[in-house]
Design a protein around this motif. Structure first.
Motif, PDB file in Angstrom:
ATOM      1  N   GLN A  18       0.827  -1.203   0.000  1.00 60.30           N
ATOM      2  CA  GLN A  18       0.000   0.000   0.000  1.00 60.30           C
ATOM      3  C   GLN A  18       0.864   1.257   0.000  1.00 60.30           C
ATOM      4  N   ALA A  19       1.890   1.282   0.849  1.00 61.09           N
ATOM      5  CA  ALA A  19       2.748   2.460   0.940  1.00 61.09           C
ATOM      6  C   ALA A  19       3.522   2.688  -0.358  1.00 61.09           C
ATOM      7  N   LEU A  20       4.048   1.623  -0.934  1.00 63.81           N
ATOM      8  CA  LEU A  20       4.842   1.760  -2.159  1.00 63.81           C
ATOM      9  C   LEU A  20       3.968   2.168  -3.344  1.00 63.81           C
ATOM     10  N   ARG A  21       2.775   1.639  -3.415  1.00 62.75           N
ATOM     11  CA  ARG A  21       1.884   2.020  -4.509  1.00 62.75           C
ATOM     12  C   ARG A  21       1.404   3.463  -4.365  1.00 62.75           C
ATOM     13  N   GLN A  22       1.197   3.899  -3.136  1.00 65.08           N
ATOM     14  CA  GLN A  22       0.851   5.305  -2.914  1.00 65.08           C
ATOM     15  C   GLN A  22       2.004   6.215  -3.321  1.00 65.08           C
ATOM     16  N   ALA A  23       3.224   5.691  -3.241  1.00 63.71           N
ATOM     17  CA  ALA A  23       4.405   6.446  -3.683  1.00 63.71           C
ATOM     18  C   ALA A  23       4.648   6.298  -5.183  1.00 63.71           C
ATOM     19  N   GLU A  24       3.671   5.726  -5.894  1.00 58.67           N
ATOM     20  CA  GLU A  24       3.677   5.632  -7.356  1.00 58.67           C
ATOM     21  C   GLU A  24       4.619   4.570  -7.915  1.00 58.67           C
ATOM     22  N   TYR A  25       4.950   3.554  -7.099  1.00 58.21           N
ATOM     23  CA  TYR A  25       5.731   2.439  -7.624  1.00 58.21           C
ATOM     24  C   TYR A  25       4.785   1.333  -8.077  1.00 58.21           C
ATOM     25  N   SER A  26       5.229   0.583  -9.062  1.00 58.15           N
ATOM     26  CA  SER A  26       4.535  -0.635  -9.458  1.00 58.15           C
ATOM     27  C   SER A  26       5.133  -1.780  -8.639  1.00 58.15           C
ATOM     28  N   VAL A  27       4.290  -2.515  -7.914  1.00 59.53           N
ATOM     29  CA  VAL A  27       4.783  -3.509  -6.959  1.00 59.53           C
ATOM     30  C   VAL A  27       4.284  -4.901  -7.334  1.00 59.53           C
ATOM     31  N   VAL A  28       5.217  -5.847  -7.363  1.00 61.35           N
ATOM     32  CA  VAL A  28       4.886  -7.271  -7.501  1.00 61.35           C
ATOM     33  C   VAL A  28       5.285  -7.941  -6.199  1.00 61.35           C
ATOM     34  N   HIS A  29       4.353  -8.666  -5.587  1.00 59.41           N
ATOM     35  CA  HIS A  29       4.632  -9.286  -4.289  1.00 59.41           C
ATOM     36  C   HIS A  29       4.612 -10.808  -4.390  1.00 59.41           C
ATOM     37  N   THR A  30       5.519 -11.430  -3.667  1.00 55.22           N
ATOM     38  CA  THR A  30       5.487 -12.870  -3.478  1.00 55.22           C
ATOM     39  C   THR A  30       5.978 -13.185  -2.071  1.00 55.22           C
ATOM     40  N   ALA A  31       5.480 -14.287  -1.517  1.00 58.63           N
ATOM     41  CA  ALA A  31       5.916 -14.728  -0.192  1.00 58.63           C
ATOM     42  C   ALA A  31       6.903 -15.884  -0.285  1.00 58.63           C
ATOM     43  N   GLN A  32       7.214 -16.325  -1.503  1.00 56.81           N
ATOM     44  CA  GLN A  32       8.042 -17.499  -1.712  1.00 56.81           C
ATOM     45  C   GLN A  32       9.359 -17.130  -2.390  1.00 56.81           C
ATOM     46  N   GLY A  33      10.462 -17.673  -1.871  1.00 56.02           N
ATOM     47  CA  GLY A  33      11.761 -17.397  -2.459  1.00 56.02           C
ATOM     48  C   GLY A  33      11.920 -17.971  -3.856  1.00 56.02           C
ATOM     49  N   GLU A  34      11.418 -19.189  -4.075  1.00 50.89           N
ATOM     50  CA  GLU A  34      11.518 -19.796  -5.406  1.00 50.89           C
ATOM     51  C   GLU A  34      10.730 -18.987  -6.433  1.00 50.89           C
ATOM     52  N   HIS A  35       9.550 -18.520  -6.029  1.00 51.97           N
ATOM     53  CA  HIS A  35       8.746 -17.698  -6.930  1.00 51.97           C
ATOM     54  C   HIS A  35       9.456 -16.387  -7.241  1.00 51.97           C
TER      55      HIS A  35
END
Length: 222
Positions: A18-35
């Protein structure tokens, strides 16, 4: 700019996104190291925020693989406050900075900006190519003082070309910037957006040059 967030704590991940997108970044999230490792191979990222305590493989292994491929993307590591050994190991493996949990979001955003400026050798928040000005930290572009109304993908292409100018960007790297999880990208997508941008830049003295077999270059015409 595209940020890969690798964090398995769902509440922290949600807040960071939420914070990064409000700062106008495009964010891709993953919880897995392999991913995360797969995403780094498949997509063009500008920075990775990497937690070390991941459920499948250690975050240090993600970092180790990344640097073994000679990939120079900036990496900001998130560590526990008492994790001095991990901090030292991460820096030795090629991390660019680290932040101890818990942290203030303002500090994280400041460190992200600093790493991105350093990565692209920026002296300010703007990139100027002739009459074109691109602000990667605000995701805006102006031409001859007038703001360009761009789609998200048009902006991604223009930003990438401006940040790399006068170097050439390959079609493959531009295509990677357009890919988002779950998206389908046509074979001629890059050409479509390049064509649209050329029309927008027409008559400004700034042009996108095609170098056959090499890629595209943003240049100022004489």
């Amino acid at each position: 700019m595209n940020i890969l967030l690798v964090e398995d704590d769902p509440l922290l991940a949600q807040g960071l996104q939420q914070a990064l997108r409000q700062a106008e970044y495009s964010v891709v999230h993953t919880a897995q190291g392999e991913h995360a490792d797969g995403l780094l191979l498949a997509q063009e990222m500008d920075l990775m925020i990497l937690d070390l305590g991941l459920p499948d493989i250690d975050g240090l292994d993600v970092l180790r693989r990344l640097r073994a491929r000679k990939h120079r993307i900036p990496v900001l590591v998130l560590t526990a406050r008492d994790g001095i050994d991990q901090q030292v190991q991460a820096l030795d493996l090629g991390a660019d900075d680290y932040l101890e949990k818990p942290f203030d979001l303002r500090e994280l955003e400041a460190r992200v900006r600093a790493l991105l400026r350093r990565s692209y050798d920026l002296s300010s928040d703007e990139v100027c190519v002739g009459e074109l000005t691109v602000s990667p930290f605000h995701r805006t572009a102006t031409l001859q003082g007038q703001r360009l109304e761009l789609t998200a993908r048009e902006y991604e292409i223009l930003e990438a070309l401006a940040l790399s100018s006068p170097r050439v960007m390959t079609k493959a790297r531009l295509a990677q910037r357009l890919i988002k999880p779950g998206d389908e990208l046509g074979d001629n997508a890059v050409e479509v957006y390049i064509h649209r941008l050329r029309r927008r830049l027409s008559g400004s003295g700034v042009a996108i040059r095609t170098l056959r077999g090499a890629g595209y270059q943003l240049e100022v015409q004489a």
